[in-house]
Design an enzyme around this catalytic site. Structure first.
Site, PDB file in Angstrom:
ATOM      1  N   ASP A  77      44.779  32.515  26.254  1.00  0.00           N
ATOM      2  CA  ASP A  77      44.743  33.976  26.279  1.00  0.00           C
ATOM      3  C   ASP A  77      46.152  34.557  26.370  1.00  0.00           C
ATOM      4  OD1 ASP A  77      43.276  36.343  26.078  1.00  0.00           O
ATOM      5  OD2 ASP A  77      43.134  36.605  28.244  1.00  0.00           O
ATOM      6  N   GLY A  87      39.604  42.625  36.107  1.00  0.00           N
ATOM      7  CA  GLY A  87      39.016  42.233  34.836  1.00  0.00           C
ATOM      8  C   GLY A  87      37.530  42.013  34.978  1.00  0.00           C
ATOM      9  N   GLY A  88      36.955  41.369  33.992  1.00  0.00           N
ATOM     10  CA  GLY A  88      35.514  41.174  34.002  1.00  0.00           C
ATOM     11  C   GLY A  88      35.042  40.250  35.102  1.00  0.00           C
ATOM     12  N   GLY A 146      37.223  39.140  37.999  1.00  0.00           N
ATOM     13  CA  GLY A 146      37.862  39.194  39.304  1.00  0.00           C
ATOM     14  C   GLY A 146      38.857  40.319  39.451  1.00  0.00           C
ATOM     15  N   LEU A 159      46.501  45.222  41.812  1.00  0.00           N
ATOM     16  CA  LEU A 159      47.416  45.009  40.696  1.00  0.00           C
ATOM     17  C   LEU A 159      46.677  45.027  39.364  1.00  0.00           C
ATOM     18  CD1 LEU A 159      49.638  42.150  42.158  1.00  0.00           C
ATOM     19  CD2 LEU A 159      50.323  44.512  41.740  1.00  0.00           C
ATOM     20  N   GLY A 160      45.421  44.621  39.371  1.00  0.00           N
ATOM     21  CA  GLY A 160      44.644  44.587  38.126  1.00  0.00           C
ATOM     22  C   GLY A 160      43.239  44.110  38.399  1.00  0.00           C
ATOM     23  N   LYS A 166      44.249  36.681  44.008  1.00  0.00           N
ATOM     24  CA  LYS A 166      43.160  36.855  43.051  1.00  0.00           C
ATOM     25  C   LYS A 166      41.875  36.310  43.634  1.00  0.00           C
ATOM     26  CE  LYS A 166      41.937  36.089  38.191  1.00  0.00           C
ATOM     27  NZ  LYS A 166      42.410  35.573  36.881  1.00  0.00           N
TER      28      LYS A 166
END
Length: 329
Positions: A148, A35-36, A38, A32-33, A54
């Site tokens: 965020d 990042g830096g 995980g 699904l996505g 996650k």
């Protein structure tokens, strides 16, 4: 039962070389996505249905600081009573790999919808403002600051907006022990003035980000413009926001949220009540029920345009969300 590619929800990317196939009792179906710190996978619950899982990148599993951050995210997510946020299903550890399983929220990211389709219609912009304010009420009632809030962390589900990603959230009563001195955790352009000058993250800092997000949603533009982070920082600190294009129904709340001084901004619960009143719901006895009822009557599902895929690519390019604190001009 494993799903074929044609059965996948829109925007899910295939697993890549090195991705696990199973974590805990969950079969991973796609990404699904990322990042830096995980990766978020779409997974199948053993009793049926889809969830989001996650887990830190494998290269970070021996990083004590990042593991501590992930443990904080798990703890913070569990403190939330879901309110336009994803409910926690469970958390655990699989062969020294920690993971967090949450409700799967189908739908594109707000950032991608505005990029692809332009500003949302006034009724949808109102729904985003209402739902994200509701999420902030839940976050702040849990004693947390999100830190965020931005369009990339708002998913537009068929039932309304949901705020996600508590990876850099913090306890409102705790100093940022896991943040290096001189750094401000967050995404440039969505960080409140007091944080840019070295102050702590407060619930009112999230409210400022809410104002930026709603203005972006309604106009298609950031209220302080674009450009390099240092230029944007100067505008946030010293210039008035451009919110003339925000619908009249939302403009007073957005203007109040974008006050330079934290003490001059409304609390998230006051924002939510003002938005409900503007929508014709005066003095609701149950804020959650009122928000659910309004969204049920006014929210229109937004077509998915592959937002998760592009958002994942954006996250891969951006890496960890931090910037050096600015001392002023």
């Amino acid at each position: 039962m494993a799903r074929g590619a044609s059965d996948m929800p829109a925007g899910v990317r295939p697993l890549t070389v090195g991705d696990p196939v199973v974590i805990g009792r969950y079969l991973l179906l796609g990404r699904l996505g990322t990042g830096g710190m995980g990766v978020v996978y779409l997974a199948e619950h053993p009793q049926g249905g889809l969830v989001a899982l996650k887990t830190p990148h494998a290269v970070h599993l021996n990083d004590a600081t990042l593991r501590a951050r992930f443990a904080e995210e798990v703890a913070f997510s569990r403190r939330l009573v879901p309110f336009c946020t994803a409910a926690v299903v469970e958390d655990g550890t699989d062969r020294d790999r920690p993971y967090l399983v949450t409700e799967y929220i189908p739908g594109p990211a707000l950032s991608q919808v505005v990029l692809d389709r332009g500003p949302l219609t006034p009724d949808l912009a109102y729904g985003v403002a209402l739902g994200v304010a509701a999420a902030l009420v839940a976050v702040h009632e849990a004693g947390l600051v999100h830190r965020d809030l931005k369009p990339g962390n708002v998913l537009l589900s068929p039932k309304g907006p949901h705020v996600i990603d508590f990876g850099i959230a913090r306890d409102v009563d705790t100093a940022g022990a896991l943040t290096q001195a001189g750094q401000v955790m967050g995404s440039p352009g969505w960080v409140a003035p007091e944080r840019l000058t070295g102050g702590p993250a407060l619930p009112s800092s999230d409210v400022f980000a809410w104002g930026c997000l709603v203005a972006f949603t309604a106009t298609g533009h950031h209220p302080f413009g674009g450009g390099e982070p240092d230029v944007l920082t100067r505008r946030i600190l010293f210039e008035a926001p451009r919110i003339d294009g925000v619908p009249a129904l939302l403009r007073p709340a957005v203007a109040a949220a974008l006050a330079k001084e934290p003490a001059d901004r409304p609390k998230a619960a006051d924002l939510l009540r003002a938005l409900l009143a503007a929508g014709g719901v005066a003095e609701p006895w149950d804020l959650r029920r009122a928000v659910e009822d309004v969204l049920a009557k006014t929210w229109t599902p937004v077509p998915h345009t592959g937002g998760h895929e592009r958002l994942a690519e954006e996250m891969e390019r951006s890496g960890p969300r931090r910037r050096r604190a600015q001392s002023g001009a």
